[in-house]
Design a protein around this motif. Sequence first.
Motif, PDB file in Angstrom:
ATOM      1  N   ALA A  79      49.460  22.695  32.855  1.00 11.37           N
ATOM      2  CA  ALA A  79      49.808  21.344  32.711  1.00 11.37           C
ATOM      3  C   ALA A  79      51.295  21.119  32.920  1.00 11.37           C
ATOM      4  O   ALA A  79      51.977  21.918  32.770  1.00 11.37           O
ATOM      5  N   ASN A  93      46.576  11.412  34.961  1.00  9.45           N
ATOM      6  CA  ASN A  93      45.658  12.590  34.621  1.00  9.45           C
ATOM      7  C   ASN A  93      44.282  11.983  35.077  1.00  9.45           C
ATOM      8  O   ASN A  93      43.573  13.216  35.654  1.00  9.45           O
ATOM      9  N   ARG A 143      46.375  19.335  34.297  1.00 10.96           N
ATOM     10  CA  ARG A 143      46.377  18.236  33.614  1.00 10.96           C
ATOM     11  C   ARG A 143      47.923  17.811  33.838  1.00 10.96           C
ATOM     12  O   ARG A 143      48.842  18.467  33.817  1.00 10.96           O
ATOM     13  N   TYR A 145      50.619  14.827  32.394  1.00 17.84           N
ATOM     14  CA  TYR A 145      51.281  13.991  31.012  1.00 17.84           C
ATOM     15  C   TYR A 145      52.446  13.462  31.386  1.00 17.84           C
ATOM     16  O   TYR A 145      53.227  13.897  32.158  1.00 17.84           O
ATOM     17  N   GLU A 295      46.932  21.885  25.045  1.00 13.92           N
ATOM     18  CA  GLU A 295      46.699  23.019  26.207  1.00 13.92           C
ATOM     19  C   GLU A 295      46.674  24.305  25.685  1.00 13.92           C
ATOM     20  O   GLU A 295      46.346  25.510  26.534  1.00 13.92           O
ATOM     21  N   VAL A 301      52.784  25.006  29.515  1.00 17.84           N
ATOM     22  CA  VAL A 301      53.245  23.663  29.861  1.00 17.84           C
ATOM     23  C   VAL A 301      54.534  23.770  30.270  1.00 17.84           C
ATOM     24  O   VAL A 301      55.518  24.274  29.841  1.00 17.84           O
TER      25      VAL A 301
END
Length: 444
Positions: A79, A93, A143, A145, A295, A301
């Motif tokens: 992510a 997303n 993903r 964000y 996550e 991340v």
Amino acid sequence: MTHATPTYATLEDWIAREARAFSLDDPQSFATAVDQMLALPGEQVELLGLGEAFHGGAGFLTLRNRLFQYLVQAHGYSAIALESSFPQGQLVNEYVAGRGPASYEQIQQSGFSHNFGKLEENQELVEWMRQYNADPTHAVKLRFYGFDSPTDNVDGADSPRQVLHVALDYLTSIDKASGQRHRSRIEPLLGQDATWQNPYALIDPAQSIGLSAEATALRIETEELISDLLIRRPELVAQSGPDRYREALQYALEARQLLNYHAELAGTSDERIARLLGIRDMMMADNLAYIVAHERSRGKVLAFAQNAHLGRGKAQMQFGPAVHAWWPAGAQLNEMFGPRYVVIGSAVGVSEATGIGQPETGTLENLLTAAPGPARLIPTHRGQGLPASELASLPTRSGSTKHPGYFMLTSHSLADFDWLAVLDSTPYSRGGPPLFNMNPDPTP
């Protein structure tokens, strides 16, 4: 296993021995530099921060894109989180997951705050993620964000309506009667979104409704909603699963802090601006903590934002004649994650498009760009082992004549960041807002 910090006689000695040269156009040199960087903290890192010296620098954005792509392919990252609105990021997303709108243009404005959707490199990032996810051989889907608070938008701080509705919709889907009971008390207090979003409230507290009777009552009702979600956690998780529950709770907590921000907007304390900045960064840190937890079973991340938000030290900003200081998200994350948070600060030698000329002799940017390039990564060792006398007298380079958000390196930067990524130069991104000369020549 701990490693002894080496000692350097001079800053030039440190740079000569430690800088890892790379080029964004040479995948092998880039991969080697990143692998060497990540080998030091090891596998304990869950959140890697990458700062940008100013918004809209094409080189920083390209560095971010190449770094994320390589982290996904070689280091188990799943992510990326950008300095953009947390609630708006959900639309992006959905797009990278292959759901929702069919084209990037449909999310360019609604999926980002700060007009960041217009930056060419952000479209490149999102389209790459969408293509990656469409490949059936990739079991772990990426993903996207946003992690910024919904307080720093072009049109003023957001209304709490959207974030409260996410929590209310969730509760209603599990317990219709309870959800409708909370909604019936909250909806009449929300009023008009435009009233909350008055952009002049930042400079004139009298124009904020954050301390009105309705806003105060809404803060109480929001606390009641949060309390209900927390008290009933076991049954709610059992019925919806942990992911949906955590998302609803995070949106309710976001609503609480957004209302606190609006209340501070209406205040008249001398600390008002510093507290507003602190609330925003605290929300950033909490959002990132939520993202990392979400996550954790899938991967790591990468967070990307302006240097000042991700560094460990106290941040400062001049607003009018006063200088305001606050604890940024990076300082909060350092307390939350300890060694599981590692952060890279960035710098540039020259950016003609943004009014950044050659760095003055003896400044960090001057010393670092003298090393082989056109870009380099260098560990800071948090300033340990570096010559204290040189650090104490280190000059700061001049700023930008066109970009008020430009972040110059200082001796404190060495303690605030684990690594520095330094580019020789960068153009300004296509899609960035217009820049103007802040120091026009007064002569005719």
